[in-house]
Design a protein around this motif. Structure first.
Motif, mmCIF file in Angstrom:
data_model
loop_
_atom_site.group_PDB
_atom_site.id
_atom_site.type_symbol
_atom_site.label_atom_id
_atom_site.label_comp_id
_atom_site.label_asym_id
_atom_site.label_seq_id
_atom_site.Cartn_x
_atom_site.Cartn_y
_atom_site.Cartn_z
ATOM 1 N N ALA A 1 4.203 28.986 -40.689
ATOM 2 C CA ALA A 1 4.525 29.468 -39.343
ATOM 3 C C ALA A 1 3.629 28.795 -38.306
ATOM 4 O O ALA A 1 4.084 28.425 -37.218
ATOM 5 N N GLU A 2 2.362 28.610 -38.659
ATOM 6 C CA GLU A 2 1.426 27.974 -37.728
ATOM 7 C C GLU A 2 1.796 26.509 -37.498
ATOM 8 O O GLU A 2 1.715 26.013 -36.363
ATOM 9 N N GLU A 3 2.204 25.807 -38.553
ATOM 10 C CA GLU A 3 2.613 24.414 -38.394
ATOM 11 C C GLU A 3 3.827 24.300 -37.484
ATOM 12 O O GLU A 3 3.913 23.380 -36.651
ATOM 13 N N SER A 4 4.759 25.230 -37.618
ATOM 14 C CA SER A 4 5.924 25.236 -36.725
ATOM 15 C C SER A 4 5.482 25.485 -35.288
ATOM 16 O O SER A 4 6.015 24.893 -34.349
ATOM 17 N N GLY A 5 4.501 26.364 -35.129
ATOM 18 C CA GLY A 5 3.967 26.650 -33.797
ATOM 19 C C GLY A 5 3.315 25.431 -33.167
ATOM 20 O O GLY A 5 3.430 25.196 -31.957
ATOM 21 N N LYS A 6 2.624 24.641 -33.983
ATOM 22 C CA LYS A 6 1.981 23.426 -33.475
ATOM 23 C C LYS A 6 3.027 22.460 -32.924
ATOM 24 O O LYS A 6 2.839 21.851 -31.862
ATOM 25 N N LYS A 7 4.119 22.315 -33.646
ATOM 26 C CA LYS A 7 5.188 21.421 -33.181
ATOM 27 C C LYS A 7 5.792 21.946 -31.887
ATOM 28 O O LYS A 7 6.069 21.178 -30.953
ATOM 29 N N LEU A 8 5.992 23.254 -31.810
ATOM 30 C CA LEU A 8 6.556 23.856 -30.599
ATOM 31 C C LEU A 8 5.631 23.664 -29.409
ATOM 32 O O LEU A 8 6.085 23.340 -28.303
ATOM 33 N N SER A 9 4.330 23.841 -29.619
ATOM 34 C CA SER A 9 3.354 23.691 -28.530
ATOM 35 C C SER A 9 3.474 22.333 -27.861
ATOM 36 O O SER A 9 3.367 22.217 -26.635
ATOM 37 N N GLY A 10 3.702 21.313 -28.684
ATOM 38 C CA GLY A 10 3.776 19.955 -28.154
ATOM 39 C C GLY A 10 4.988 19.696 -27.289
ATOM 40 O O GLY A 10 5.024 18.703 -26.558
ATOM 41 N N THR A 11 5.988 20.572 -27.349
ATOM 42 C CA THR A 11 7.212 20.380 -26.559
ATOM 43 C C THR A 11 7.211 21.191 -25.268
ATOM 44 O O THR A 11 8.103 21.013 -24.438
ATOM 45 N N LEU A 12 6.218 22.066 -25.092
ATOM 46 C CA LEU A 12 6.212 22.957 -23.929
ATOM 47 C C LEU A 12 5.569 22.281 -22.718
ATOM 48 O O LEU A 12 4.707 21.417 -22.865
ATOM 49 N N PRO A 13 5.966 22.658 -21.512
ATOM 50 C CA PRO A 13 5.377 22.079 -20.294
ATOM 51 C C PRO A 13 3.873 22.292 -20.259
ATOM 52 O O PRO A 13 3.377 23.366 -20.626
ATOM 53 N N ALA A 14 3.149 21.276 -19.808
ATOM 54 C CA ALA A 14 1.687 21.347 -19.767
ATOM 55 C C ALA A 14 1.197 22.447 -18.832
ATOM 56 O O ALA A 14 0.066 22.919 -18.960
ATOM 57 N N SER A 15 2.037 22.867 -17.902
ATOM 58 C CA SER A 15 1.638 23.913 -16.955
ATOM 59 C C SER A 15 1.393 25.249 -17.640
ATOM 60 O O SER A 15 0.723 26.118 -17.096
#
Length: 495
Positions: free
Chosen positions: A143-157
Motif C-alpha cells: 500500500a505504501e509503494e502505491s502511495g509513493k507512486k501516487l504522490s509523484g503524480t499530485l500537484p506540487a502545491s
C-alpha cells in the motif's frame, strides 16, 4: 565663548570620520540568534562565513545543542533527544554523516530492522508466527509503494493531498484502519515511530516517500558515543566561536541561561528582552526556537506577528516522541543477530509498542529503550515515573511470561512536551498544509528571521533538516543585509 560655525563644522566632520571608521572596522550588521540548537548554531556559522560576525547567541538553557542532548543514566550517557543519523548510503550524502562518522568518529551502529517479523509479541505473551507477521507487513508495504507512486503524480502545491490513512483506504489496506493488535503494532512501527503522529494526521504527499530516505538512503545509524550526539553541534560552533583547549565554548557572543521573552521589531532594527530583564539591540534577529515554542506564549512579538504568519505557525504540528530508558539488574530478553528491535502488539494502539535492546551499543548496561509518541507521550509526562515504571513492568511480564523479569532499578522519562523551552520534540507535516504554508512558515517578518527543523524544505523533523535550515535561513538574511535583496517570495497557494 560661542564656537564658530567653522569650528562646529570641523567637530561634526571629525565625528563623522570617526563613525565611518568604526563602521568600516565593524563586521557588518549586528544579528541576534535566539537559540543555540543545531539550526541556530548552523545559521551563525553561515553568517560568519559571509562576514557577518557581530553576532549574539541567546540560549535559554545551560547548554548548547537544544534537542540534541545527552544525559547520564545509570552510569552511561544516553541521548534523550535526537539519536540517529537517518538517511545514509544513498545517492546523496547526508551532511551530518561525515561529521559523525569521519570527522568526530562518534561510535555508531547501523540499526537493523530486517528481522522485525520474528520479534512481534502477543499482548499476553509469546511470539506471533513469523510468516503471518511478514505477510501483514508485506501488505502494508505494498500500500505504501502505491502511495509513493501516487504522490509523484499530485500537484506540487499540495492541493490534492490526503492523509496516509486515506492512502491506505484507497489501496484497500485495512479500509477501516488497523483493528487487530498485530496490525496496529506494525502500522505504529511504520509511521508513528518515524513521524511521531498517526497516519490519520500525517500528509501522504510530504511523508510518502520521506525525502530523507529517498534522497540519502534507507540506512539509519544509532549514535551511542559517551561524548554525545551534541558533539556535532559543538564541532560546528567551534568553527566560529572561541573555545578553550578542552573544547568548551568561551566566546562572549554566546550567552547561556538567557530566556528570550520579547522581540520588538521596526524598520530600523530589533530589541530583544530576556527574562532576567536584560535588553539587547541589533539590526536583525534570527529566531531558531522550536515550532512548539512559537505556538506557545513564551516569546511575545511586538508588534504581533501578522495573521498570515501566525496561521502558518499553528497549521503545522509539533509532535512528541518520548524515548524511555529502563535499567534492570539482569537481562531477560533475547539477544543476538536480528533481536535488537521488538514490538509489543497491544490492543491499545501506541501502548509501549517499539522496544530496543543495546547488546552492542551499551554492553552489560542491562538497559532497554521503549518509545512512545503523541497522546501516550502526553499522558505519561503527566504521571509519575513510578507509575510509568509499573506500566512497563506489567507489559514486560506479559511479553515474557516464562521469564524471571526483575523490577527495573532505574527509569529515565524525558518530558519534552512539558518543557517550556521546547514544547515537543520535532515538527510533523499534517494533512491540509501545503508548500504555500511552508513558505510562509520560514518567511521573515521585517527584520525578524526564522529557522529550525520545521523550516527545512524537505527534511523537517531531522537533525540534517535543522542543519540545512540554518544555512538556508542565513542565506535569506545575507541576501537582505549585504545584497539589499530583502523581498521574500511566497508562491501562490495553488501555483
Amino acid at each position: 565663548m560661542i564656537p564658530s560655525t567653522a569650528t562646529i563644522a570641523l567637530v561634526l566632520a571629525v565625528l563623522s570620520l570617526a563613525q565611518n571608521a568604526f563602521l568600516a572596522t565593524a563586521a557588518g550588521p549586528r544579528v541576534i540568534i535566539v537559540g543555540a540548537g543545531m539550526s541556530g548554531i548552523s545559521a551563525g556559522k553561515r553568517l560568519s562565513e559571509a562576514g557577518i560576525t557581530d553576532l549574539l547567541i541567546l540560549e535559554a538553557t545551560d547548554h548548547v545543542g537544544g534537542r540534541m542532548h545527552k544525559q547520564n543514566f545509570a552510569g552511561i550517557n544516553v541521548e534523550v533527544g535526537a539519536n540517529w543519523v537517518e538517511g545514509v548510503n544513498g545517492g546523496k550524502m547526508n551532511p551530518i554523516w561525515p561529521i559523525v562518522n569521519s570527522t568526530l568518529k562518534l561510535r555508531n551502529f547501523r540499526s537493523d530492522f530486517d528481522y522485525l517479523a520474528q520479534n512481534v509479541y502477543k499482548e499476553n505473551g509469546g511470539l506471533y508466527d513469523q510468516d503471518y507477521v511478514q505477510k501483514r507487513l508485506d501488505q502494508a508495504d505494498k500500500a505504501e509503494e502505491s502511495g509513493k507512486k501516487l504522490s509523484g503524480t499530485l500537484p506540487a502545491s499540495g492541493s490534492n493531498d490526503m492523509s496516509i490513512l486515506a492512502m491506505q483506504r484507497l489501496y484497500d489496506h485495512q479500509p477501516n484502519g488497523p483493528e487487530m493488535p498485530v496490525d496496529m503494532a506494525l502500522d505504529y512501527y511504520k509511521f508513528d515511530y518515524e513521524l511521531a503522529e498517526p497516519p490519520r494526521v500525517s500528509s501522504m504527499q510530504n511523508c510518502v516517500p520521506l525525502p530523507t530516505f529517498s534522497d540519502f538512503g534507507d540506512d539509519t545509524y544509532f549514535v551511542a558515543d559517551q561524548r554525545g550526539y551534541e558533539s556535532v553541534v559543538y564541532h560546528l560552533a567551534g568553527q566560529y566561536l572561541k573555545t578553550d583547549k578542552s573544547g568548551k565554548i568561551v566566546d562572549p557572543r554566546l550567552k547561556l541561561n538567557k530566556v528570550v521573552r520579547e522581540i520588538s521589531y521596526s524598520p530600523n532594527g530589533v530589541t530583544v528582552k530576556t527574562e532576567d530583564n536584560s535588553v539587547y539591540q541589533a539590526d536583525y534577529v534570527m529566531v531558531s526556537a522550536s515550532l512548539g515554542v512559537l505556538q506557545s506564549d513564551l516569546i511575545q512579538f511586538k508588534p504581533q506577528l501578522p495573521a498570515w504568519k501566525v496561521v502558518a505557525i499553528y497549521k503545522f504540528d509539533m509532535a512528541v516522541y518520548t524515548k524511555i530508558f529502563v535499567k534492570f539488574p539482569k537481562k531477560f530478553w533475547p539477544e543476538g543477530k536480528g533481536r535488537e528491535f521488538f514490538l509489543y502488539a497491544s490492543s491499545r494502539r501506541g501502548y509501549y509498542v517499539v522496544w530496543q535492546e543495546f547488546e552492542k551499543q551499551y554492553p552489560d548496561a542491562n538497559v532497554l529503550l521503549v518509545t512512545v509518541t503523541d497522546e501516550e507521550s502526553r499522558r505519561i509526562e503527566q504521571q509519575s515515573d513510578n507509575q510509568t515504571k509499573a506500566e512497563i513492568m506489567e507489559v514486560l511480564r506479559k511479553m515474557f511470561p516464562g521469564k524471571d523479569v526483575p523490577d527495573a532499578t532505574d527509569i529515565l522519562v524525558p518530558r519534552w512536551w512539558s518543557d517550556r523551552f521546547y514544547k515537543g520534540t520535532f515538527s510533523n507535516w499534517p494533512i491540509g498544509v501545503s508548500r504555500y504554508e511552508y513558505d510562509q512558515l520560514r518567511a521573515p517578518v521585517g527584520r525578524v528571521y526564522f529557522t529550525g527543523e520545521h523550516t527545512s524544505e524537505h527534511y523537517n523533523g531531522y537533525v540534517h533538516g535543522a542543519y540545512l535550515a540554518g544555512i538556508d535561513s542565513a542565506e535569506i538574511l545575507i541576501n537582505c543585509a549585504q545584497k539589499k535583496m530583502c523581498k521574500y517570495h511566497v508562491q501562490g497557494k495553488y501555483d
